[in-house]
Design a protein around this motif. Structure first.
Motif, PDB file in Angstrom:
ATOM      1  N   GLY A 154       0.730  -1.052   0.108  1.00 41.83           N
ATOM      2  CA  GLY A 154      -0.122  -0.081   0.151  1.00 41.83           C
ATOM      3  C   GLY A 154       0.978   1.187   0.027  1.00 41.83           C
ATOM      4  N   MET A 194       7.483   3.118  -6.544  1.00 43.55           N
ATOM      5  CA  MET A 194       6.727   4.506  -7.195  1.00 43.55           C
ATOM      6  C   MET A 194       6.651   5.409  -5.936  1.00 43.55           C
ATOM      7  SD  MET A 194       4.517   5.764  -9.322  1.00 43.55           S
ATOM      8  CE  MET A 194       3.184   5.320 -10.206  1.00 43.55           C
ATOM      9  N   LEU A 247       5.021   9.000  -4.560  1.00 43.73           N
ATOM     10  CA  LEU A 247       4.184   9.711  -4.763  1.00 43.73           C
ATOM     11  C   LEU A 247       4.026  10.979  -3.917  1.00 43.73           C
ATOM     12  CD1 LEU A 247       1.197   7.125  -5.078  1.00 43.73           C
ATOM     13  CD2 LEU A 247       1.709   8.637  -6.753  1.00 43.73           C
ATOM     14  N   GLN A 280      -6.003  15.103   0.596  1.00 43.27           N
ATOM     15  CA  GLN A 280      -4.917  15.496  -0.316  1.00 43.27           C
ATOM     16  C   GLN A 280      -5.087  15.060  -1.702  1.00 43.27           C
ATOM     17  OE1 GLN A 280      -1.868  12.580   1.808  1.00 43.27           O
ATOM     18  NE2 GLN A 280      -2.435  13.393   3.655  1.00 43.27           N
ATOM     19  N   PHE A 288      -2.986  14.283  -5.218  1.00 42.47           N
ATOM     20  CA  PHE A 288      -1.446  13.469  -5.576  1.00 42.47           C
ATOM     21  C   PHE A 288      -0.957  14.011  -6.877  1.00 42.47           C
ATOM     22  CE2 PHE A 288      -0.995  10.150  -2.438  1.00 42.47           C
ATOM     23  CZ  PHE A 288      -2.030  10.220  -1.822  1.00 42.47           C
ATOM     24  N   GLY A 289       0.408  14.138  -6.877  1.00 40.65           N
ATOM     25  CA  GLY A 289       0.952  14.042  -8.251  1.00 40.65           C
ATOM     26  C   GLY A 289       0.945  12.837  -8.968  1.00 40.65           C
ATOM     27  N   PRO A 290       1.431  13.044 -10.249  1.00 42.76           N
ATOM     28  CA  PRO A 290       1.587  11.695 -11.109  1.00 42.76           C
ATOM     29  C   PRO A 290       2.331  10.520 -10.645  1.00 42.76           C
ATOM     30  CG  PRO A 290       2.574  13.525 -12.159  1.00 42.76           C
ATOM     31  CD  PRO A 290       2.093  14.077 -11.010  1.00 42.76           C
ATOM     32  N   ARG A 324       8.124   6.757 -11.118  1.00 49.86           N
ATOM     33  CA  ARG A 324       8.704   5.331 -10.840  1.00 49.86           C
ATOM     34  C   ARG A 324      10.057   5.201 -10.815  1.00 49.86           C
ATOM     35  NH1 ARG A 324       5.700   0.795 -10.652  1.00 49.86           N
ATOM     36  NH2 ARG A 324       3.689   1.981 -11.334  1.00 49.86           N
ATOM     37  N   PHE A 370     -12.173   9.380   3.471  1.00 47.37           N
ATOM     38  CA  PHE A 370     -11.933   9.623   1.960  1.00 47.37           C
ATOM     39  C   PHE A 370     -11.860   8.487   1.201  1.00 47.37           C
ATOM     40  CE2 PHE A 370     -10.605  14.208   2.810  1.00 47.37           C
ATOM     41  CZ  PHE A 370     -10.307  14.030   3.996  1.00 47.37           C
ATOM     42  N   TYR A 410     -10.492   7.260  -2.598  1.00 54.94           N
ATOM     43  CA  TYR A 410      -9.525   7.748  -3.616  1.00 54.94           C
ATOM     44  C   TYR A 410      -9.711   6.493  -4.792  1.00 54.94           C
ATOM     45  CZ  TYR A 410      -7.353  11.287  -1.365  1.00 54.94           C
ATOM     46  OH  TYR A 410      -6.817  12.410  -0.614  1.00 54.94           O
ATOM     47  N   GLN A 452      -7.695   4.586  -8.038  1.00 56.27           N
ATOM     48  CA  GLN A 452      -6.281   4.408  -8.567  1.00 56.27           C
ATOM     49  C   GLN A 452      -6.331   3.542  -9.874  1.00 56.27           C
ATOM     50  OE1 GLN A 452      -3.189   3.554  -5.800  1.00 56.27           O
ATOM     51  NE2 GLN A 452      -1.588   4.451  -7.227  1.00 56.27           N
ATOM     52  N   GLY A 474      -0.899   2.043 -12.552  1.00 51.67           N
ATOM     53  CA  GLY A 474       0.090   2.905 -12.940  1.00 51.67           C
ATOM     54  C   GLY A 474      -0.062   4.346 -12.767  1.00 51.67           C
ATOM     55  N   LYS A 475      -1.368   4.686 -12.322  1.00 50.77           N
ATOM     56  CA  LYS A 475      -1.566   6.187 -12.110  1.00 50.77           C
ATOM     57  C   LYS A 475      -1.599   6.342 -10.495  1.00 50.77           C
ATOM     58  CE  LYS A 475      -2.147   6.749 -16.566  1.00 50.77           C
ATOM     59  NZ  LYS A 475      -1.349   7.669 -17.304  1.00 50.77           N
ATOM     60  N   SER A 476      -1.680   7.786 -10.325  1.00 54.41           N
ATOM     61  CA  SER A 476      -1.628   8.161  -8.858  1.00 54.41           C
ATOM     62  C   SER A 476      -3.253   8.182  -8.506  1.00 54.41           C
ATOM     63  CB  SER A 476      -1.210   9.537  -8.835  1.00 54.41           C
ATOM     64  OG  SER A 476      -1.714  10.379  -9.700  1.00 54.41           O
ATOM     65  N   PRO A 477      -3.652   8.210  -7.105  1.00 50.43           N
ATOM     66  CA  PRO A 477      -4.669   8.299  -6.748  1.00 50.43           C
ATOM     67  C   PRO A 477      -5.373   9.499  -6.972  1.00 50.43           C
ATOM     68  CG  PRO A 477      -3.318   7.582  -5.080  1.00 50.43           C
ATOM     69  CD  PRO A 477      -2.300   8.043  -6.043  1.00 50.43           C
ATOM     70  N   LEU A 488      -9.077  11.839  -5.856  1.00 52.35           N
ATOM     71  CA  LEU A 488     -10.242  11.735  -5.015  1.00 52.35           C
ATOM     72  C   LEU A 488     -11.511  11.649  -5.574  1.00 52.35           C
ATOM     73  CD1 LEU A 488     -10.906  12.688  -2.022  1.00 52.35           C
ATOM     74  CD2 LEU A 488     -11.410  14.919  -2.556  1.00 52.35           C
ATOM     75  N   LEU A 525      -8.968   3.145  -2.838  1.00 52.49           N
ATOM     76  CA  LEU A 525      -8.156   3.284  -1.479  1.00 52.49           C
ATOM     77  C   LEU A 525      -9.171   4.229  -0.298  1.00 52.49           C
ATOM     78  CD1 LEU A 525      -4.911   4.302  -2.927  1.00 52.49           C
ATOM     79  CD2 LEU A 525      -5.626   2.169  -2.258  1.00 52.49           C
ATOM     80  N   LEU A 581      -3.257  11.428   6.614  1.00 53.20           N
ATOM     81  CA  LEU A 581      -4.034  10.391   6.250  1.00 53.20           C
ATOM     82  C   LEU A 581      -3.589   8.959   6.528  1.00 53.20           C
ATOM     83  CD1 LEU A 581      -5.943  11.883   3.074  1.00 53.20           C
ATOM     84  CD2 LEU A 581      -6.644  11.937   5.438  1.00 53.20           C
ATOM     85  N   PHE A 641      -4.123   5.386   5.032  1.00 52.24           N
ATOM     86  CA  PHE A 641      -4.382   4.530   3.976  1.00 52.24           C
ATOM     87  C   PHE A 641      -4.667   3.125   4.044  1.00 52.24           C
ATOM     88  CE2 PHE A 641      -4.711   7.925   0.468  1.00 52.24           C
ATOM     89  CZ  PHE A 641      -4.038   8.765   1.041  1.00 52.24           C
ATOM     90  N   GLN A 654      -5.023  -0.671   2.192  1.00 55.32           N
ATOM     91  CA  GLN A 654      -4.305  -1.236   1.095  1.00 55.32           C
ATOM     92  C   GLN A 654      -5.115  -1.204  -0.144  1.00 55.32           C
ATOM     93  OE1 GLN A 654      -1.735  -4.405   1.410  1.00 55.32           O
ATOM     94  NE2 GLN A 654      -1.038  -3.863   3.592  1.00 55.32           N
TER      95      GLN A 654
END
Lengths: 113, 111
Positions: free
Chosen positions: A42, A88, A90, A102, A104-106, A109, B34, B36, B38, B41-44, B46, B88, B99, B101, B103
């Motif tokens: 996670g 990765m 973040l 919050q 997040f950015g992209p 990796r 919250f 999220y 995901q 390969g990408k970011s979370p 909201l 998430l 926060l 999170f 898993q």
């Protein structure tokens, strides 16, 4: 819209190199965070900052340091990269106070060979 | 150790069905919750937040919070293949601004 950018999407480094990951947010947020995300583990908090020049350790700070010289910029530094830091990474930011969402950015990796 | 627990899945539902994602948390002091999404390969990103007991609806998404049971859920109505992602759950950690999170639960929506 909140925008969080990270300096690189993909990065390949050698063991022992010093690595800099940069994060910039454009919404005047007080709080900034660095996480790493690994399969099965996670999101894990490395460091966070609630003000310029202020920082607090997260759950896994070992092997990392951070710098926040300007409000909009939060840097993560791997002093001597190791293969177990392949992950990765973040970055996130939040307004602070009662606004804890919050953004997040992209992500970056990072592969350490 | 403050924890957020989610079933990792995968949760598989047919297109058009309701997907129900669940989350439990251990810190009774948590005030904000919250969800999220995901993609691989990408970011979370909201989807929703909820502060008060009860339901909160936003389009096809409904968040449900029960602080007494320390339980928060996300319902996705009329599930679409584009909803296939990892979801998430996150809760606040006291007044720290941090926060915690879970898993994540992987959702698969089959056409």
């Amino acid at each position: 819209d909140v925008k969080v950018t990270q300096s690189s999407r993909y990065l390949v480094k050698r063991t022992g190199e010093k690595v800099f990951l940069e994060c910039v947010q454009d919404m005047d947020h007080e709080n900034m965070f660095w996480y790493r995300q690994d399969p099965g583990l996670g999101l894990r908090l490395i460091y966070f900052s609630y003000d310029v020049k202020m920082k607090e350790k997260g759950d896994i700070p070992e092997g990392y340091s951070v710098s926040r010289e300007k409000k909009e910029r939060f840097s993560l530094i791997l002093e001597s990269a190791s293969t177990n830091q392949t992950s990765m990474y973040l970055c996130a930011s939040s307004q602070g106070g009662s606004q804890e969402t919050q953004y997040f950015g992209p992500g970056t990796r990072l592969l350490v060979l | 150790q403050k924890e957020v627990e989610q079933n990792s899945g995968p949760l598989s539902v047919p297109e058009g069905a309701i997907a129900s994602l669940n989350c439990t948390y251990s810190d009774r002091g948590s005030q904000s919750f919250f969800w999220y999404r995901q993609y691989s390969g990408k970011s979370p990103e909201l989807i929703m937040f909820i502060y008060s007991n009860g339901d909160k609806e936003d389009g096809r998404f409904t968040a449900q919070l029960n602080k007494a049971s320390q339980y928060v859920s996300l319902l996705i109505r009329d599930s679409q293949p584009s909803d296939s992602a990892t979801y998430l759950c996150a809760v606040t950690s006291g007044n720290t601004g941090k926060l915690i999170f879970g898993q994540g639960t992987t959702l698969q929506v089959k056409p």
